[in-house]
Design a protein around this motif. Structure first.
Motif, PDB file in Angstrom:
ATOM      1  N   ASN A  63      49.107   4.561 -10.390  1.00 42.56           N
ATOM      2  CA  ASN A  63      48.940   4.424 -11.837  1.00 42.56           C
ATOM      3  C   ASN A  63      48.728   5.764 -12.519  1.00 42.56           C
ATOM      4  OD1 ASN A  63      49.147   1.579 -12.264  1.00 42.56           O
ATOM      5  ND2 ASN A  63      47.169   1.330 -11.251  1.00 42.56           N
ATOM      6  N   THR A  64      49.050   6.845 -11.803  1.00 48.53           N
ATOM      7  CA  THR A  64      48.978   8.200 -12.342  1.00 48.53           C
ATOM      8  C   THR A  64      50.334   8.869 -12.154  1.00 48.53           C
ATOM      9  OG1 THR A  64      46.628   8.384 -11.785  1.00 48.53           O
ATOM     10  CG2 THR A  64      47.807  10.432 -12.201  1.00 48.53           C
ATOM     11  N   ALA A  65      50.817   9.499 -13.190  1.00 48.98           N
ATOM     12  CA  ALA A  65      52.125  10.155 -13.120  1.00 48.98           C
ATOM     13  C   ALA A  65      51.948  11.579 -12.581  1.00 48.98           C
ATOM     14  CB  ALA A  65      52.773  10.194 -14.499  1.00 48.98           C
ATOM     15  N   PHE A  66      52.606  11.877 -11.464  1.00 48.54           N
ATOM     16  CA  PHE A  66      52.592  13.212 -10.886  1.00 48.54           C
ATOM     17  C   PHE A  66      53.962  13.846 -11.100  1.00 48.54           C
ATOM     18  CE2 PHE A  66      49.261  10.949  -8.639  1.00 48.54           C
ATOM     19  CZ  PHE A  66      48.228  11.879  -8.648  1.00 48.54           C
ATOM     20  N   LEU A 102      56.479  17.527 -11.090  1.00 49.49           N
ATOM     21  CA  LEU A 102      56.744  18.886 -10.632  1.00 49.49           C
ATOM     22  C   LEU A 102      57.701  19.519 -11.633  1.00 49.49           C
ATOM     23  CD1 LEU A 102      56.438  21.111  -8.491  1.00 49.49           C
ATOM     24  CD2 LEU A 102      58.403  20.110  -7.298  1.00 49.49           C
ATOM     25  N   ASN A 103      57.172  20.441 -12.438  1.00 49.72           N
ATOM     26  CA  ASN A 103      57.951  21.029 -13.534  1.00 49.72           C
ATOM     27  C   ASN A 103      58.544  19.957 -14.444  1.00 49.72           C
ATOM     28  OD1 ASN A 103      57.448  23.648 -12.665  1.00 49.72           O
ATOM     29  ND2 ASN A 103      59.306  23.754 -11.446  1.00 49.72           N
ATOM     30  N   GLY A 104      57.750  18.911 -14.671  1.00 50.75           N
ATOM     31  CA  GLY A 104      58.184  17.859 -15.588  1.00 50.75           C
ATOM     32  C   GLY A 104      58.989  16.745 -14.962  1.00 50.75           C
ATOM     33  N   GLN A 105      59.272  16.831 -13.640  1.00 47.15           N
ATOM     34  CA  GLN A 105      60.065  15.797 -12.965  1.00 47.15           C
ATOM     35  C   GLN A 105      59.151  14.931 -12.108  1.00 47.15           C
ATOM     36  OE1 GLN A 105      63.344  15.495 -13.752  1.00 47.15           O
ATOM     37  NE2 GLN A 105      62.872  17.192 -15.142  1.00 47.15           N
ATOM     38  N   PRO A 106      59.245  13.604 -12.199  1.00 48.85           N
ATOM     39  CA  PRO A 106      58.354  12.714 -11.442  1.00 48.85           C
ATOM     40  C   PRO A 106      58.526  12.884  -9.936  1.00 48.85           C
ATOM     41  CG  PRO A 106      59.538  11.516 -13.169  1.00 48.85           C
ATOM     42  CD  PRO A 106      60.170  12.856 -13.074  1.00 48.85           C
ATOM     43  N   ILE A 107      57.410  12.885  -9.199  1.00 48.33           N
ATOM     44  CA  ILE A 107      57.466  12.994  -7.745  1.00 48.33           C
ATOM     45  C   ILE A 107      56.697  11.865  -7.059  1.00 48.33           C
ATOM     46  CG2 ILE A 107      57.850  15.491  -7.696  1.00 48.33           C
ATOM     47  CD1 ILE A 107      54.865  15.875  -7.242  1.00 48.33           C
ATOM     48  N   ASN A 108      56.276  10.844  -7.821  1.00 48.20           N
ATOM     49  CA  ASN A 108      55.663   9.672  -7.185  1.00 48.20           C
ATOM     50  C   ASN A 108      56.686   8.995  -6.273  1.00 48.20           C
ATOM     51  OD1 ASN A 108      54.178  10.097  -9.840  1.00 48.20           O
ATOM     52  ND2 ASN A 108      52.862   8.571  -8.854  1.00 48.20           N
ATOM     53  N   GLY A 109      56.193   8.316  -5.211  1.00 46.02           N
ATOM     54  CA  GLY A 109      57.089   7.600  -4.320  1.00 46.02           C
ATOM     55  C   GLY A 109      57.901   6.548  -5.066  1.00 46.02           C
ATOM     56  N   MET A 110      59.200   6.482  -4.799  1.00 51.42           N
ATOM     57  CA  MET A 110      60.076   5.570  -5.535  1.00 51.42           C
ATOM     58  C   MET A 110      59.801   4.112  -5.198  1.00 51.42           C
ATOM     59  SD  MET A 110      63.710   7.631  -5.401  1.00 51.42           S
ATOM     60  CE  MET A 110      64.507   6.407  -6.426  1.00 51.42           C
ATOM     61  N   GLU A 111      59.336   3.819  -3.985  1.00 57.20           N
ATOM     62  CA  GLU A 111      59.126   2.440  -3.578  1.00 57.20           C
ATOM     63  C   GLU A 111      57.802   1.864  -4.064  1.00 57.20           C
ATOM     64  OE1 GLU A 111      59.572   2.250   0.608  1.00 57.20           O
ATOM     65  OE2 GLU A 111      61.733   2.627   0.582  1.00 57.20           O
ATOM     66  N   GLY A 143      55.195   4.051  -5.698  1.00 56.48           N
ATOM     67  CA  GLY A 143      54.549   4.878  -6.703  1.00 56.48           C
ATOM     68  C   GLY A 143      53.412   5.727  -6.183  1.00 56.48           C
ATOM     69  N   LEU A 144      53.143   5.677  -4.875  1.00 50.85           N
ATOM     70  CA  LEU A 144      52.042   6.441  -4.297  1.00 50.85           C
ATOM     71  C   LEU A 144      52.453   7.878  -4.017  1.00 50.85           C
ATOM     72  CD1 LEU A 144      50.638   3.778  -1.778  1.00 50.85           C
ATOM     73  CD2 LEU A 144      49.748   4.371  -4.047  1.00 50.85           C
ATOM     74  N   MET A 145      51.457   8.706  -3.712  1.00 47.62           N
ATOM     75  CA  MET A 145      51.693  10.111  -3.385  1.00 47.62           C
ATOM     76  C   MET A 145      51.295  10.365  -1.937  1.00 47.62           C
ATOM     77  SD  MET A 145      53.073  11.897  -5.758  1.00 47.62           S
ATOM     78  CE  MET A 145      52.710  13.525  -5.104  1.00 47.62           C
ATOM     79  N   TYR A 146      52.199  11.002  -1.190  1.00 46.68           N
ATOM     80  CA  TYR A 146      51.917  11.388   0.197  1.00 46.68           C
ATOM     81  C   TYR A 146      51.869  12.913   0.222  1.00 46.68           C
ATOM     82  CZ  TYR A 146      53.234   6.550   0.861  1.00 46.68           C
ATOM     83  OH  TYR A 146      53.299   5.180   0.764  1.00 46.68           O
ATOM     84  N   TRP A 147      50.634  13.434   0.138  1.00 44.87           N
ATOM     85  CA  TRP A 147      50.463  14.866  -0.084  1.00 44.87           C
ATOM     86  C   TRP A 147      50.893  15.704   1.100  1.00 44.87           C
ATOM     87  CZ3 TRP A 147      50.082  16.001  -4.900  1.00 44.87           C
ATOM     88  CH2 TRP A 147      49.500  15.085  -5.782  1.00 44.87           C
ATOM     89  N   SER A 148      51.011  15.106   2.278  1.00 37.82           N
ATOM     90  CA  SER A 148      51.492  15.871   3.428  1.00 37.82           C
ATOM     91  C   SER A 148      52.951  16.312   3.228  1.00 37.82           C
ATOM     92  CB  SER A 148      51.378  15.037   4.708  1.00 37.82           C
ATOM     93  OG  SER A 148      52.095  13.808   4.581  1.00 37.82           O
ATOM     94  N   ALA A 195      59.683   6.968 -17.536  1.00 35.06           N
ATOM     95  CA  ALA A 195      59.493   5.563 -17.156  1.00 35.06           C
ATOM     96  C   ALA A 195      58.673   5.468 -15.880  1.00 35.06           C
ATOM     97  CB  ALA A 195      60.835   4.882 -16.977  1.00 35.06           C
ATOM     98  N   ILE A 196      57.433   5.980 -15.928  1.00 30.15           N
ATOM     99  CA  ILE A 196      56.530   5.902 -14.797  1.00 30.15           C
ATOM    100  C   ILE A 196      55.150   5.522 -15.314  1.00 30.15           C
ATOM    101  CG2 ILE A 196      57.714   7.500 -13.248  1.00 30.15           C
ATOM    102  CD1 ILE A 196      56.023   9.724 -14.309  1.00 30.15           C
ATOM    103  N   SER A 197      54.345   4.928 -14.426  1.00 30.62           N
ATOM    104  CA  SER A 197      53.017   4.499 -14.818  1.00 30.62           C
ATOM    105  C   SER A 197      52.103   5.706 -14.985  1.00 30.62           C
ATOM    106  CB  SER A 197      52.442   3.550 -13.770  1.00 30.62           C
ATOM    107  OG  SER A 197      51.124   3.179 -14.110  1.00 30.62           O
ATOM    108  N   SER A 198      51.437   5.781 -16.138  1.00 32.56           N
ATOM    109  CA  SER A 198      50.516   6.897 -16.380  1.00 32.56           C
ATOM    110  C   SER A 198      49.249   6.396 -17.068  1.00 32.56           C
ATOM    111  CB  SER A 198      51.197   7.972 -17.229  1.00 32.56           C
ATOM    112  OG  SER A 198      51.639   7.443 -18.467  1.00 32.56           O
ATOM    113  N   VAL A 199      48.773   5.216 -16.632  1.00 35.77           N
ATOM    114  CA  VAL A 199      47.558   4.660 -17.216  1.00 35.77           C
ATOM    115  C   VAL A 199      46.378   5.584 -16.940  1.00 35.77           C
ATOM    116  CG1 VAL A 199      45.984   2.689 -17.252  1.00 35.77           C
ATOM    117  CG2 VAL A 199      48.444   2.320 -16.979  1.00 35.77           C
TER     118      VAL A 199
END
Length: 276
Positions: free
Chosen positions: A174-177, A179-188, A190-195, A219-223
């Protein structure tokens, strides 16, 4: 008559030498007192400019006896510094620009307007590269935001990249991450795998986080909020760096980088190699 000619030549040579020289100085944060690496320093009305190094220092070759330096940095109020001779202009202090930080999030080639059409205040924090390097150590890039208000970072005791970061209590999907303005959340999910982003702290020039909903049209969740990682650009001056970090469980990381600097034709190249 010969003496008069010699005097005229001496005056002309002195004028030419005086009009060409080097200006040096240091740009610092007026609020935290630390250096501002990557700050822009340009001679007003010309294309002559440079950027500050990691310690906030700059060296600029000028071909005029006097003029004005325009000193700017993302999220800070621009400042004009007059010079009447070559040499050091001393320490230049820039003050944070609250209006700029609350209005936009800056990315590599432009801005994403996160505050347009909003009637309520928006909380935005900016983390410069100096703080990133101080906080990271051998951990992932989320450690840069560990002391940011309304941000909770957990999982520091796990393996590298096992971190979970919550903004305003909302999970990572539920947080938009960005990289230089481009979404990098997981497509499936929406989670982030920092490794998967282990080298991000090596190339980040700053991190900006907006807490709460904005008016971004992505078009990503940024609540919870929006976190934008801004990467470094090619350095104006030639130079390089190298370092190594060691931690428990046989963790060893080595990194080295080199910048060619900007050529007369406006081209430049930056190369970095990292192994961990």
């Amino acid at each position: 008559m010969k003496k008069i000619y010699l005097a005229i030549v001496a005056i002309l040579v002195s004028a030419m030498a005086f009009s060409q020289g080097t200006i040096t100085g240091t740009v610092v944060d007026g609020e935290l007192g630390g250096p501002l690496p990557g700050a822009s320093v340009v001679v007003k009305g010309t294309s002559i400019g440079t950027s500050t190094d990691f310690d906030g220092n700059f060296t600029l070759e000028v071909n005029q006896a006097s003029g004005t330096l325009v000193v700017s940095y993302i999220g800070f109020v621009k400042k004009n510094i007059s010079f009447s001779s070559t040499g050091s202009v001393g320490t230049i202090t820039l003050q944070p620009d609250a209006e700029e930080l609350e209005g936009v999030v800056v990315v590599g080639t432009g801005i994403i307007d996160l505050a347009a059409d909003r009637k309520t205040p928006i909380a935005v924090s900016s983390v410069p590269v100096k703080i990133i390097q101080e906080k990271i150590g051998t951990q992932d890039v989320t450690m840069t935001l560990v002391n940011t208000p309304s941000v909770y970072v957990s999982g520091q005791s796990g393996g590298f990249g096992d971190t979970n970061m919550r903004v305003r209590g909302f999970d990572q999907d539920n947080t938009a991450f960005l990289l230089n303005g481009q979404p990098i959340n997981g497509m499936e999910d929406g989670l982030m795998y920092w490794s998967n982003w282990s080298g991000l702290n090596d190339i980040a020039s700053g991190v900006q986080i907006q807490r709460g909903l904005g008016s971004s049209k992505l078009a990503i969740s940024s609540v919870g909020g929006t976190v934008n990682f801004v990467t470094k650009a090619t350095e104006m001056n030639e130079g390089g760096f190298g370092y190594a970090t060691v931690a428990n469980n046989n963790y060893i990381k080595t990194s080295a980088g080199y910048n060619t600097g900007i050529s007369d034709k406006g081209w430049g190249l930056s190369v970095m190699l990292s192994h961990w």
